[in-house]
Design an enzyme around this catalytic site. Structure first.
Site, short mmCIF file in Angstrom:
data_model
loop_
_atom_site.label_atom_id
_atom_site.label_comp_id
_atom_site.label_asym_id
_atom_site.label_seq_id
_atom_site.Cartn_x
_atom_site.Cartn_y
_atom_site.Cartn_z
N SER A 77 10.25 24.39 -3.51
CA SER A 77 10.73 22.75 -3.41
C SER A 77 10.15 21.41 -3.14
O SER A 77 9.93 21.22 -3.97
CB SER A 77 12.63 22.64 -2.55
N HIS A 181 19.48 21.25 -5.36
CA HIS A 181 19.50 22.07 -6.80
C HIS A 181 20.50 22.35 -7.78
O HIS A 181 20.57 23.54 -7.65
CB HIS A 181 18.19 22.87 -6.45
#
Length: 253
Positions: A77, A181
């Site tokens: 990420s 996400h």
């Protein structure tokens, strides 16, 4: 022959002493992050993603001063930005600007008040997908064969926690505020894409594996935008690195 994959951590990986590391190795970056955020983010990393992301990014970039050679790089990420800096694709300054904006946009998105839930157990992916379908949460991270992270609104995540435990799975709410996400971050995509269009991005010196595709980045801008709303395929990233020939995995952090 040893072939190295350099891995960069994401949000939730903050530890005491990060600020001192940045101040020692990259005082210029410490000064710049205080300007970008509007205050020193390090005392506030546990409060909001708008502080945590730039602080952790700066710590990762500061550790690059050691100059560890690598054949491939990847980041979980947020860690993708430090990986791209290490690979020469982004400048450290542009990376900081993007990460600071990303943290703020994610904090302000619909999912900014959401939660994330780590689900552990055998065949975690299949079980987590079923739990997500039943509770209105989303698979956000496929971290390993035995760990998946679900994300969603606070009520949905707490319901998912009870559902997962009812199935005999371990389920713990993470110390990260936000349904990252997932489609709940949709509002961040357009302004973040506009910011990406304004910075210089070069081909990386070594392949950087995307968490969205679990393959080397082919379009860095599109991949970073898609990562806002798509799940992190970390399990796939590690499988790809192993298949490419990585025999040593070093985490920066």
């Amino acid at each position: 022959m040893t072939r190295t994959a350099l891995l960069f951590p994401g949000q939730g990986s903050h530890v005491p002493g990060m600020r001192a590391l940045v101040e020692l190795a990259r005082p210029d970056l410490l000064s710049l992050v205080c300007q970008e955020v509007g205050c020193d983010p390090f005392p506030h990393v546990g409060e909001s993603t708008r502080y945590a992301q730039p602080a952790i990014y700066c710590a990762s970039v500061a550790m690059l001063e050691s100059g560890v050679p690598a054949d491939w790089m990847a980041g979980h990420s947020l860690g993708e930005f430090a990986a791209l800096v290490a690979a020469g694709s982004l400048s450290a300054e542009d990376g900081l600007h993007l990460v600071t904006l990303r943290g703020r946009l994610m904090d302000e998105a619909e999912g900014g008040s959401g939660l994330m839930l780590a689900v552990r157990g055998p065949d975690a992916w299949e079980a987590a997908v079923e739990v997500a379908f039943e509770t209105g949460t989303y698979p956000a991270n496929h971290n390993s064969p035995t760990q998946v992270v679900l994300a969603g609104t606070e009520d949905a995540v707490l319901e998912a926690q009870q559902e997962a435990r009812g199935r005999g799975l371990r389920a713990a709410v993470l110390r990260v505020r936000g349904a990252f996400h997932t489609p709940l971050m949709e509002s961040a995509r357009e302004p973040f894409a506009a910011a990406l269009a304004s910075v210089s991005i070069k081909p990386p010196r070594v392949p950087v594996i995307s968490g969205v595709t679990a393959a080397p980045f082919d379009d860095v801008r599109a991949g970073l935008v898609d990562a806002l709303t798509g799940p992190v395929r970390w399990n796939g990233v590690l499988e790809t690195l192993a298949a490419l020939g990585a025999t040593r995995f070093l985490e920066v952090g």
